[in-house]
Enzyme design. Sequence first.
Site, PDB file in Angstrom:
ATOM      1  N   ASP A   1     -10.357  11.825 -14.395  1.00 58.11           N
ATOM      2  CA  ASP A   1     -10.912  10.546 -14.834  1.00 58.11           C
ATOM      3  C   ASP A   1      -9.945   9.855 -15.810  1.00 58.11           C
ATOM      4  O   ASP A   1      -9.046  10.474 -16.369  1.00 58.11           O
ATOM      5  CB  ASP A   1     -12.260  10.788 -15.509  1.00 58.11           C
ATOM      6  CG  ASP A   1     -13.188   9.592 -15.436  1.00 58.11           C
ATOM      7  OD1 ASP A   1     -12.738   8.516 -15.020  1.00 58.11           O
ATOM      8  OD2 ASP A   1     -14.371   9.747 -15.788  1.00 58.11           O
TER       9      ASP A   1
ATOM     10  N   GLU B   1      -6.283   4.839 -17.746  1.00 53.91           N
ATOM     11  CA  GLU B   1      -5.961   3.407 -17.741  1.00 53.91           C
ATOM     12  C   GLU B   1      -5.721   2.858 -19.146  1.00 53.91           C
ATOM     13  O   GLU B   1      -4.956   1.914 -19.322  1.00 53.91           O
ATOM     14  CB  GLU B   1      -7.109   2.592 -17.113  1.00 53.91           C
ATOM     15  CG  GLU B   1      -7.558   3.066 -15.745  1.00 53.91           C
ATOM     16  CD  GLU B   1      -8.711   4.063 -15.853  1.00 53.91           C
ATOM     17  OE1 GLU B   1      -9.173   4.518 -14.791  1.00 53.91           O
ATOM     18  OE2 GLU B   1      -9.132   4.375 -16.989  1.00 53.91           O
TER      19      GLU B   1
ATOM     20  N   ASP C   1     -16.656   2.864 -11.952  1.00 49.95           N
ATOM     21  CA  ASP C   1     -18.008   2.611 -12.446  1.00 49.95           C
ATOM     22  C   ASP C   1     -18.585   1.327 -11.849  1.00 49.95           C
ATOM     23  O   ASP C   1     -18.152   0.224 -12.165  1.00 49.95           O
ATOM     24  CB  ASP C   1     -17.985   2.498 -13.969  1.00 49.95           C
ATOM     25  CG  ASP C   1     -17.517   3.782 -14.631  1.00 49.95           C
ATOM     26  OD1 ASP C   1     -17.449   4.802 -13.936  1.00 49.95           O
ATOM     27  OD2 ASP C   1     -17.216   3.755 -15.837  1.00 49.95           O
TER      28      ASP C   1
END
Length: 754
Positions: free
Chosen positions: A419, A422, A485
């Site tokens: 995950d 970024e 998400d």
Amino acid sequence: MKFTDGYWLLREGVTAAHPVEVLDVTALGDGSSGRSLEIHAPTQPIRHRGDLLKGPVVTISAHAPMPGVIGLTLTHFAGEQPRGPRFEVRTEDAGTQVSYDDDTATLTAGDLSVRVARKGDWRVDFLAGGRVLTSSGSKGMGIMRDASGAHYLREQLGLGVGTAVYGLGERFGPLVKNGQVVDIWNADGGTSSEQAYKNVPFYLTDAGYGVFVDHPGKVSFEVGSENVSRVQFSVEAQELTYYVIHGPDPKEILRKYTALTGRPALPPAWSFGLWLSTSFTTSYDEKTVTSFIDGMRERELPLSVFHFDCFWMREFNWCDFEWDPRVFPDPEGMLARLHDKDLKVCVWINPYIAQRSPLFAEGKALGHLLRRPDGSVWQWDLWQPGMALVDFTSPAAREWYAAKLEALLEQGVDCFKTDFGERVPTDVAWADGSDPERMHNYYTHLYNQTVFDVLKKHRGEEEAVVFARSATGGSQQFPVHWGGDCESSYEAMAESLRGGLSLGLSGFGFWSHDIGGFEGTPSPGVFKRWIAFGLLSSHSRLHGSSSYRVPWLFDEESVDVLRLFTRLKLGLMPYLHQAARTAHTEGTPMMRAMVLEFPDDPGCTHLERQYMLGPDLLVAPVFSDEGDVTYYVPEGTWTHYLGGRTVTGPRWVRETHGFDSVPLLVRPGAVIPVGAVEDRPDYDYADGVTLRAYELARGARVEVPVGDVTFTVVREGDTLRATSSDPSAPWALAAGDRTARAEAGTGFLTLELG
């Protein structure tokens, strides 16, 4: 980034210098024909010797890394100290040729040429088959400065009338990028904004070419949005390299692009089964996990992977890679028990180290955490209190991080959800001296590569798989990627699909999403419709944020729908696995925008609510409780896989589907191999396979790879005949409701059509 104020004027404070003519062209490299062209292009007309005293001059190198791919490197000041990172661009013998005449200089590599005007107005043309694909014309290429004095190199390539632009990463807006402003800058922005987790400086057109901008940092694209007849891209740098990639068809463009930047690894067969997660902020322990798994088994819902999200670790300790002893006191025993249930196990990780984690002090002492220019560790509180980042530019830091994962693999973990990656700052000093702007997007590549390499080392190349959110150009080598998400709504389901199709047109072969959506709790209707979409995707995962995603918590029909579509996917594994192999060997994604399969059908240009799953299955997800769906059918007689009805195109179709159905159509002339197993994804696909033939024309001959066996199906008049390269396993041939089964060892069978 926009530099102009309409057609004639520059924006306030902007200055521009554009090549206006060619001063000279030189062939460089081995061989009498040369391997590259070096062009010097003044930005003012040379009328007399006095004009030779003024600048700037743009130096342009035309070169070819492989046949059908030509790069231009634009340079203003060449004295800048080179700083990484750089994309890994592969090369092969391009067979480059250079030719001159009085008016032009041309470099050719395979079927693609770049032609530079030596006289008259400035012009660079890219040609194939005697046709100009795109051009850089007057005031296209330029040296630009903004009001702050920042220095940019800009290029504009012409867009033909009706040319559509795709790609640029996983973008959740319209699939066709014309009219959009796209900044290649990774951000954690969800699926409902213009930001993207996976930014890729590559675009593909339906006009026979694609363009890869070889800059790992921020690239600003104006896709027909500043000059409406051009694609503009700019970088804040003294040098800019881009490659034009000739097709002529979109699949060939992707084949060459992925040959240039890397092809996806082939994920293990078990990864194509159903994944179930704990969800994110829900409460769970081994008892909860076991209840979910046993509940799935009791309801005959095949499950392949169980995923533990963030709270397998203690709060404020992400990441320390230690199981929370309060809820998981016996992780080795638990993992063994899950393996005894024939499950693979995935755990959540990220590259951030919270201050409370014991690894923070350890990483700080060893110098493995990213630092500011003054030497202090970079930290903030946005995701975890006092969190830092692992500096993956340091080989020692990569080894340190990998060792933590190796300990988990020894415990019994099978793969990782990688995950984040970024939120990477630019006010920092990387261990290897990398430029912070260039490293912002590239960080995810080093992160996922480190994790993927650990899995290859300890699980073997055929078993390595991650579940990654962030990516950049070349990151397709480390599958699988998921959409991030999204909300639990039909709108978010549609935006997720757009993102996945856009990513597939950017070189990524495998993609997934959170079935039911991540934020909030979906209604039973949304959940059931998303199930059909999710199980007809490359990879399929039930995951949410604050609520569980086991189907019986929605309604009993959800259980039936999940059972139906999970078994449908597992039965299609002989077909899907071959599509996965094609993604691995050719760069063609498993989930394909319609334009990829039907580039000559203008009805497919803008389609973004349907797709091809592999070469022969059309999927049109349903985005309403009522089941109303409209989709486009290309030319020919297509057959509903569920039910057998036929639809003849080209035309638009309106239908209504129950929750136990979805438009899933088989392309005319296809032979779909269907496996004999529906409760797991990893099995001998050729053993007992049924070959379903659809609308084969007389005289048609279709080769059907199934695992390591190739079947050949031929229609002779009203007879279907099939042969096998390995006659030892039982198999069948089917047309409509009529099926003939071969005896083991016969090697062929015949089916009469009537």
